[in-house]
Structures are given as C-alpha cells and as structure tokens.
Write a protein that holds these residues in place. Sequence first.
Motif, mmCIF file in Angstrom:
data_model
loop_
_atom_site.group_PDB
_atom_site.id
_atom_site.type_symbol
_atom_site.label_atom_id
_atom_site.label_comp_id
_atom_site.label_asym_id
_atom_site.label_seq_id
_atom_site.Cartn_x
_atom_site.Cartn_y
_atom_site.Cartn_z
ATOM 1 N N ILE A 50 0.840 -1.200 0.000
ATOM 2 C CA ILE A 50 0.000 0.000 0.000
ATOM 3 C C ILE A 50 0.873 1.246 0.000
ATOM 4 O O ILE A 50 0.620 2.199 -0.748
ATOM 5 C CB ILE A 50 -0.953 -0.008 1.213
ATOM 6 C CG1 ILE A 50 -2.007 -1.104 1.039
ATOM 7 C CG2 ILE A 50 -1.612 1.352 1.409
ATOM 8 C CD1 ILE A 50 -2.828 -1.379 2.279
ATOM 9 N N LEU A 51 1.909 1.248 0.820
ATOM 10 C CA LEU A 51 2.813 2.398 0.876
ATOM 11 C C LEU A 51 3.515 2.627 -0.462
ATOM 12 O O LEU A 51 3.672 3.767 -0.898
ATOM 13 C CB LEU A 51 3.853 2.208 1.990
ATOM 14 C CG LEU A 51 3.320 2.252 3.418
ATOM 15 C CD1 LEU A 51 4.414 1.829 4.406
ATOM 16 C CD2 LEU A 51 2.784 3.625 3.763
ATOM 17 N N LYS A 52 3.910 1.545 -1.126
ATOM 18 C CA LYS A 52 4.566 1.673 -2.427
ATOM 19 C C LYS A 52 3.618 2.275 -3.463
ATOM 20 O O LYS A 52 4.006 3.172 -4.211
ATOM 21 C CB LYS A 52 5.059 0.307 -2.917
ATOM 22 C CG LYS A 52 6.288 -0.181 -2.216
ATOM 23 C CD LYS A 52 6.728 -1.532 -2.763
ATOM 24 C CE LYS A 52 7.948 -2.055 -2.070
ATOM 25 N NZ LYS A 52 8.364 -3.379 -2.588
ATOM 26 N N LYS A 57 1.790 7.207 -6.595
ATOM 27 C CA LYS A 57 0.768 8.198 -6.924
ATOM 28 C C LYS A 57 1.248 9.601 -6.590
ATOM 29 O O LYS A 57 1.050 10.534 -7.366
ATOM 30 C CB LYS A 57 -0.524 7.904 -6.162
ATOM 31 C CG LYS A 57 -1.252 6.681 -6.636
ATOM 32 C CD LYS A 57 -2.476 6.420 -5.780
ATOM 33 C CE LYS A 57 -3.119 5.104 -6.119
ATOM 34 N NZ LYS A 57 -4.242 4.805 -5.209
ATOM 35 N N VAL A 58 1.887 9.741 -5.444
ATOM 36 C CA VAL A 58 2.400 11.058 -5.048
ATOM 37 C C VAL A 58 3.490 11.500 -6.012
ATOM 38 O O VAL A 58 3.515 12.654 -6.449
ATOM 39 C CB VAL A 58 2.933 11.013 -3.596
ATOM 40 C CG1 VAL A 58 3.708 12.277 -3.260
ATOM 41 C CG2 VAL A 58 1.798 10.814 -2.614
ATOM 42 N N GLY A 59 4.381 10.592 -6.377
ATOM 43 C CA GLY A 59 5.447 10.919 -7.318
ATOM 44 C C GLY A 59 4.896 11.338 -8.671
ATOM 45 O O GLY A 59 5.377 12.294 -9.283
ATOM 46 N N ALA A 60 3.872 10.641 -9.129
ATOM 47 C CA ALA A 60 3.255 11.001 -10.412
ATOM 48 C C ALA A 60 2.599 12.375 -10.319
ATOM 49 O O ALA A 60 2.712 13.186 -11.248
ATOM 50 C CB ALA A 60 2.229 9.950 -10.814
ATOM 51 N N GLY A 63 5.299 14.976 -10.436
ATOM 52 C CA GLY A 63 5.823 15.082 -11.798
ATOM 53 C C GLY A 63 4.884 15.854 -12.714
ATOM 54 O O GLY A 63 5.323 16.702 -13.504
ATOM 55 N N ILE A 64 3.603 15.592 -12.604
ATOM 56 C CA ILE A 64 2.623 16.321 -13.422
ATOM 57 C C ILE A 64 2.619 17.794 -13.050
ATOM 58 O O ILE A 64 2.548 18.665 -13.918
ATOM 59 C CB ILE A 64 1.220 15.691 -13.269
ATOM 60 C CG1 ILE A 64 1.205 14.316 -13.937
ATOM 61 C CG2 ILE A 64 0.142 16.594 -13.857
ATOM 62 C CD1 ILE A 64 -0.030 13.495 -13.643
ATOM 63 N N GLY A 65 2.712 18.079 -11.760
ATOM 64 C CA GLY A 65 2.749 19.470 -11.310
ATOM 65 C C GLY A 65 3.963 20.219 -11.842
ATOM 66 O O GLY A 65 3.857 21.364 -12.280
#
Length: 74
Positions: A50-52, A57-60, A63-65
């Motif tokens: 779950i943490l992975k 999701k946070v990294g994506a 990156g989009i931001g």
Amino acid sequence: MLSEAMDNFEKEVKKYAKKNIINKLEKQGINYKQLSDEAFDDLVVDEIEILKRDSKKVGAGIGIGILFSLVTGI
C-alpha cells in the motif's frame, strides 16, 4: 554505497509499515501480539505494498505538477 542506502530505506519502510499495522489494529481493539507471527508478517507485507502504491501516486502527481509549471511558466 547505493546498496547500503537501499537496505536502510527498506528497513525504514518495514519499520513504518509495522507501526502503521499496530496502530490500525489498536484502533480496532486488537492486540497485535495475539496474532501469529505469520499473520502479522502478512499484514506488514500488505501495508508495504500500500505504501509503495501511494508513493507512486504522489510521485506522479509531483511530476505532473512540475511539467504543468514548466509548460505554463508559472
């Protein structure tokens, strides 16, 4: 050096996952010491997954931001 850093990272993730599982079980009124070692380890493995997924999701999102900021110049 990189492998040592990865080992330390994995240990910290596992420690964090164990702490999360213990807290979740306590909120449900379950003493984690009553579980078998195998059952507890299975819960920890699930929590690590779950943490992975959450970190991906946070990294994506970051990156989009960043990409959006570069394109718009803001």
